[in-house]
Design a protein around this motif. Structure first.
Motif, PDB file in Angstrom:
ATOM      1  N   SER A 191       0.821  -1.205   0.000  1.00 54.41           N
ATOM      2  CA  SER A 191       0.000   0.000   0.000  1.00 54.41           C
ATOM      3  C   SER A 191       0.857   1.258   0.000  1.00 54.41           C
ATOM      4  CB  SER A 191      -0.911   0.023   1.235  1.00 54.41           C
ATOM      5  OG  SER A 191      -1.592   1.259   1.318  1.00 54.41           O
ATOM      6  N   GLN A 192       0.464   2.223  -0.816  1.00 56.20           N
ATOM      7  CA  GLN A 192       1.134   3.519  -0.826  1.00 56.20           C
ATOM      8  C   GLN A 192       0.251   4.569  -0.147  1.00 56.20           C
ATOM      9  OE1 GLN A 192       4.294   4.617  -2.587  1.00 56.20           O
ATOM     10  NE2 GLN A 192       4.710   2.470  -2.191  1.00 56.20           N
ATOM     11  N   GLU A 193      -0.829   4.125   0.511  1.00 58.44           N
ATOM     12  CA  GLU A 193      -1.698   5.033   1.243  1.00 58.44           C
ATOM     13  C   GLU A 193      -1.153   5.168   2.663  1.00 58.44           C
ATOM     14  OE1 GLU A 193      -5.705   3.727   1.074  1.00 58.44           O
ATOM     15  OE2 GLU A 193      -5.821   3.792  -1.115  1.00 58.44           O
ATOM     16  N   LEU A 210       4.541  11.086   2.358  1.00 57.75           N
ATOM     17  CA  LEU A 210       4.789  10.433   1.076  1.00 57.75           C
ATOM     18  C   LEU A 210       4.005  11.172  -0.005  1.00 57.75           C
ATOM     19  CD1 LEU A 210       6.062   7.951  -0.378  1.00 57.75           C
ATOM     20  CD2 LEU A 210       3.864   6.797  -0.032  1.00 57.75           C
ATOM     21  N   PRO A 211       4.674  11.923  -0.886  1.00 60.39           N
ATOM     22  CA  PRO A 211       3.968  12.688  -1.926  1.00 60.39           C
ATOM     23  C   PRO A 211       3.180  11.771  -2.865  1.00 60.39           C
ATOM     24  CG  PRO A 211       6.240  13.440  -1.700  1.00 60.39           C
ATOM     25  CD  PRO A 211       6.128  12.164  -0.922  1.00 60.39           C
ATOM     26  N   GLN A 219       8.452  20.333  -7.532  1.00 62.22           N
ATOM     27  CA  GLN A 219       8.614  21.645  -6.903  1.00 62.22           C
ATOM     28  C   GLN A 219       9.316  21.596  -5.547  1.00 62.22           C
ATOM     29  OE1 GLN A 219       4.664  23.352  -6.760  1.00 62.22           O
ATOM     30  NE2 GLN A 219       4.585  23.683  -8.980  1.00 62.22           N
ATOM     31  N   THR A 220       9.700  20.413  -5.118  1.00 64.34           N
ATOM     32  CA  THR A 220      10.344  20.277  -3.812  1.00 64.34           C
ATOM     33  C   THR A 220      11.814  20.673  -3.889  1.00 64.34           C
ATOM     34  OG1 THR A 220       8.849  18.520  -3.094  1.00 64.34           O
ATOM     35  CG2 THR A 220      10.991  18.640  -2.006  1.00 64.34           C
ATOM     36  N   PRO A 221      12.292  21.485  -2.950  1.00 65.10           N
ATOM     37  CA  PRO A 221      13.702  21.902  -2.960  1.00 65.10           C
ATOM     38  C   PRO A 221      14.646  20.709  -2.831  1.00 65.10           C
ATOM     39  CG  PRO A 221      12.413  23.248  -1.444  1.00 65.10           C
ATOM     40  CD  PRO A 221      11.539  22.107  -1.851  1.00 65.10           C
ATOM     41  N   GLN A 222      15.846  20.884  -3.312  1.00 62.87           N
ATOM     42  CA  GLN A 222      16.852  19.835  -3.223  1.00 62.87           C
ATOM     43  C   GLN A 222      17.146  19.513  -1.759  1.00 62.87           C
ATOM     44  OE1 GLN A 222      20.497  20.806  -5.211  1.00 62.87           O
ATOM     45  NE2 GLN A 222      21.398  18.785  -4.926  1.00 62.87           N
ATOM     46  N   GLY A 223      17.256  18.236  -1.469  1.00 64.58           N
ATOM     47  CA  GLY A 223      17.560  17.814  -0.110  1.00 64.58           C
ATOM     48  C   GLY A 223      16.345  17.495   0.731  1.00 64.58           C
ATOM     49  N   TYR A 224      15.132  17.717   0.184  1.00 65.99           N
ATOM     50  CA  TYR A 224      13.912  17.454   0.941  1.00 65.99           C
ATOM     51  C   TYR A 224      13.312  16.085   0.618  1.00 65.99           C
ATOM     52  CZ  TYR A 224      13.405  22.321   2.577  1.00 65.99           C
ATOM     53  OH  TYR A 224      13.584  23.539   3.190  1.00 65.99           O
ATOM     54  N   LEU A 225      13.864  15.364  -0.356  1.00 62.69           N
ATOM     55  CA  LEU A 225      13.329  14.070  -0.762  1.00 62.69           C
ATOM     56  C   LEU A 225      14.325  12.959  -0.439  1.00 62.69           C
ATOM     57  CD1 LEU A 225      11.823  14.984  -4.252  1.00 62.69           C
ATOM     58  CD2 LEU A 225      10.579  14.695  -2.097  1.00 62.69           C
ATOM     59  N   THR A 226      13.828  11.865   0.117  1.00 64.33           N
ATOM     60  CA  THR A 226      14.667  10.726   0.471  1.00 64.33           C
ATOM     61  C   THR A 226      13.979   9.438   0.042  1.00 64.33           C
ATOM     62  OG1 THR A 226      15.609  11.852   2.392  1.00 64.33           O
ATOM     63  CG2 THR A 226      15.751   9.455   2.361  1.00 64.33           C
ATOM     64  N   SER A 227      14.702   8.561  -0.651  1.00 62.81           N
ATOM     65  CA  SER A 227      14.148   7.279  -1.098  1.00 62.81           C
ATOM     66  C   SER A 227      14.714   6.141  -0.261  1.00 62.81           C
ATOM     67  CB  SER A 227      14.485   7.027  -2.573  1.00 62.81           C
ATOM     68  OG  SER A 227      13.865   7.984  -3.400  1.00 62.81           O
ATOM     69  N   PHE A 228      13.875   5.154   0.032  1.00 64.84           N
ATOM     70  CA  PHE A 228      14.344   3.959   0.718  1.00 64.84           C
ATOM     71  C   PHE A 228      13.381   2.813   0.446  1.00 64.84           C
ATOM     72  CE2 PHE A 228      11.365   5.807   3.650  1.00 64.84           C
ATOM     73  CZ  PHE A 228      10.780   4.738   4.308  1.00 64.84           C
ATOM     74  N   GLU A 229      13.843   1.601   0.681  1.00 64.29           N
ATOM     75  CA  GLU A 229      13.027   0.409   0.468  1.00 64.29           C
ATOM     76  C   GLU A 229      12.652  -0.218   1.798  1.00 64.29           C
ATOM     77  OE1 GLU A 229      14.723  -2.415  -2.151  1.00 64.29           O
ATOM     78  OE2 GLU A 229      14.872  -1.025  -3.846  1.00 64.29           O
ATOM     79  N   MET A 230      11.423  -0.728   1.863  1.00 70.45           N
ATOM     80  CA  MET A 230      10.962  -1.430   3.053  1.00 70.45           C
ATOM     81  C   MET A 230       9.843  -2.374   2.667  1.00 70.45           C
ATOM     82  SD  MET A 230       9.454   0.033   6.629  1.00 70.45           S
ATOM     83  CE  MET A 230      11.068   0.190   7.313  1.00 70.45           C
ATOM     84  N   ASN A 232       9.690  -4.754   0.624  1.00 74.71           N
ATOM     85  CA  ASN A 232       9.624  -4.928  -0.828  1.00 74.71           C
ATOM     86  C   ASN A 232       8.923  -3.777  -1.543  1.00 74.71           C
ATOM     87  OD1 ASN A 232      10.914  -7.499  -0.730  1.00 74.71           O
ATOM     88  ND2 ASN A 232       8.970  -8.410  -0.081  1.00 74.71           N
ATOM     89  N   SER A 233       8.828  -2.636  -0.894  1.00 75.16           N
ATOM     90  CA  SER A 233       8.262  -1.445  -1.523  1.00 75.16           C
ATOM     91  C   SER A 233       9.272  -0.310  -1.436  1.00 75.16           C
ATOM     92  CB  SER A 233       6.960  -1.018  -0.830  1.00 75.16           C
ATOM     93  OG  SER A 233       5.950  -1.983  -1.007  1.00 75.16           O
ATOM     94  N   THR A 234       9.259   0.562  -2.435  1.00 75.63           N
ATOM     95  CA  THR A 234      10.140   1.724  -2.439  1.00 75.63           C
ATOM     96  C   THR A 234       9.331   2.972  -2.117  1.00 75.63           C
ATOM     97  OG1 THR A 234      11.615   0.734  -4.081  1.00 75.63           O
ATOM     98  CG2 THR A 234      11.734   3.119  -3.805  1.00 75.63           C
ATOM     99  N   TYR A 235       9.825   3.767  -1.186  1.00 74.90           N
ATOM    100  CA  TYR A 235       9.140   4.984  -0.770  1.00 74.90           C
ATOM    101  C   TYR A 235      10.049   6.184  -1.024  1.00 74.90           C
ATOM    102  CZ  TYR A 235       6.146   1.700   1.730  1.00 74.90           C
ATOM    103  OH  TYR A 235       5.305   0.667   2.049  1.00 74.90           O
ATOM    104  N   LYS A 236       9.475   7.230  -1.594  1.00 70.62           N
ATOM    105  CA  LYS A 236      10.205   8.475  -1.795  1.00 70.62           C
ATOM    106  C   LYS A 236       9.531   9.539  -0.943  1.00 70.62           C
ATOM    107  CE  LYS A 236      12.530  11.146  -5.370  1.00 70.62           C
ATOM    108  NZ  LYS A 236      12.768  11.280  -6.835  1.00 70.62           N
TER     109      LYS A 236
END
Length: 428
Positions: A191-193, A210-211, A219-230, A232-236
């Motif tokens: 789920s991405q909800e 989670l956008p 439109q998000t400034p640099q450094g405000y977004l982080t990606s990781f896996e958990m 078996n899903s990837t979240y940004k």
């Protein structure tokens, strides 16, 4: 089910029950939060203990956890927690680092009284400091941490490498988001909800979500977004920690104390305080004299003008937050409890406009102030300005105020546990 697994996972990190094999394919955002060298090898005792210090801006807290590993390779069972705290926090001892470390020594006695002597050498002790120390000059912060390390080295407990450190502010927001969304069942499956999280400490504040819209990512400034896996899903994630925008740091900014060199002999005044008030307040080891406007304005409107200067134009405002669901905790929760907007034990659901309504009620009755915190009007007004004019929330945005979810604290430790387990190949 979430409660059982959540408690067990939390105990795993608190007790550093670790695999001897460390699997890591690429550098991840959580490196540096927990290191492989923090984990004692070949821990086989059925009863295990862990000591975790949370060194915040307003106090230092110790958690001593006890759990039983009934079947090797399976999750342990939580048997109990002993919790103690002291005030003020380490940052209040900015010029007396040895004295500050002595407060940690006192709390270590709690651990010695709680853990059998036979387990001391294999029980890890860790301290993570947050925004209070991040605000200090580097040399002074490191002096405090050095003295705490010396205390740990003289203790009978297992002292891992990097056992005393300052946690990066962005980790707090990310880990709290993981904690809340796991405990609410949002991270089970694909789920991405999810729900966003808002944390308001004494020295800093964090926002994480989670956008769902491409526009937000663009439109998000640099450094405000982080990606990781958990799982078996990837979240940004959109996440940012604003140092200096915590509730108590904001008081100083509202009073104008941050713009003044030297505080001796100066009284800082505000329309957010009772007119007759003359008092002193110590924060970060500095004493401030403050009071109300003896002849000037008082009440919500002039107070809001003061707090608005602290946040307006200084925080990024993603449009998406106006229609998103958020959990809010720490001082959001505490001030809502203080003003009877929610129940202390169960929390509650509020709209952003409820904070403004209560701020107006408190601020426009300052003449009748008799007890409680003299900063209540200022704090509620600041929270309102932070949410509306800082982050850009709508009046109708709904916030879930929670101290615990499924009886587990909504802090960063549980989220750190998930990533630790995943990095060790324990959780799949």
């Amino acid at each position: 089910m979430a409660t059982t697994w959540g408690a067990a996972f939390f105990m795993l990190v608190a007790s550093c029950v670790c695999s001897t094999v460390f699997h890591r394919d690429q550098q991840t955002w959580f490196e540096g939060v927990f290191l492989s060298s923090m984990c004692p090898i070949n821990v086989s005792a059925s009863t295990l203990y862990g000591i975790m210090f949370d060194a915040g801006s307003t106090g230092t807290r110790i958690h001593v956890y006890t759990f039983v590993q009934k079947i090797p390779g399976q999750l342990p069972i939580l048997e109990g927690e002993i919790f103690e705290s002291v005030k003020p926090g380490l940052s209040a001892f900015v010029d007396q680092p040895k004295q500050g470390a002595e407060t940690v020594q006192g709390l270590l006695e709690v651990a010695k009284d709680s853990i059998p002597r036979s387990h001391w050498k294999r029980t890890p002790v860790v301290l993570k400091a947050t925004a209070g120390l991040r605000l200090l000059p580097e040399q002074k912060a490191q002096a405090l941490l050095f003295e705490v390390r010396e205390i740990f080295k003289r203790s009978p407990f297992l002292v891992p490498d990097d056992s005393v450190s300052i946690m990066d502010g962005s980790y707090e927001g990310i880990l709290a988001w993981v904690t809340v969304n796991f405990l609410t069942g949002q991270l089970h499956g694909h789920s991405q909800e999810t729900v966003g999280t808002l944390d308001l400490g004494g020295a800093s504040t964090q926002i994480t979500f989670l956008p769902q819209f491409e526009k937000t990512l663009e439109q998000t400034p640099q450094g405000y977004l982080t990606s990781f896996e958990m799982f078996n899903s990837t979240y940004k994630l959109y996440t940012h920690s604003y140092l200096g925008f915590g509730l108590k740091a904001a008081r100083l900014a509202t009073l104008g104390a941050l713009e003044t060199e030297g505080t001796d002999g100066h009284t800082f005044r505000s329309a957010c305080l009772p007119r007759w008030l003359e008092a002193e307040w110590i924060f970060g080891g500095v004493k401030y004299q403050y009071g109300g406007n003896r002849e000037g304005e008082m009440g919500f409107e002039p107070c809001y003008t003061e707090v608005l200067r602290v946040v307006q134009g200084k925080l990024h405002q993603p449009d998406e937050v106006q229609k998103s669901s958020f959990y809010a905790f720490s001082y959001y929760y505490d001030r809502a409890v203080d003003t009877d907007m929610i129940d202390y034990e169960t929390g509650g659901v509020l709209k952003v406009e409820d904070f403004e309504r209560k701020a107006r009620e408190v601020c426009d009755n300052l003449e009748n102030f008799t007890s409680g915190s003299p900063f209540l009007c200022m704090d509620l007004s600041y929270i309102t300005a932070l949410l509306k004019d800082g982050f850009g929330f709508a009046d109708s945005t709904i916030l879930q105020l929670s101290k615990k979810v499924n009886n587990i604290e909504t802090g960063w430790a549980l989220g750190a546990t998930f990533h630790l387990l995943q990095s060790l190949g324990i959780s799949h």
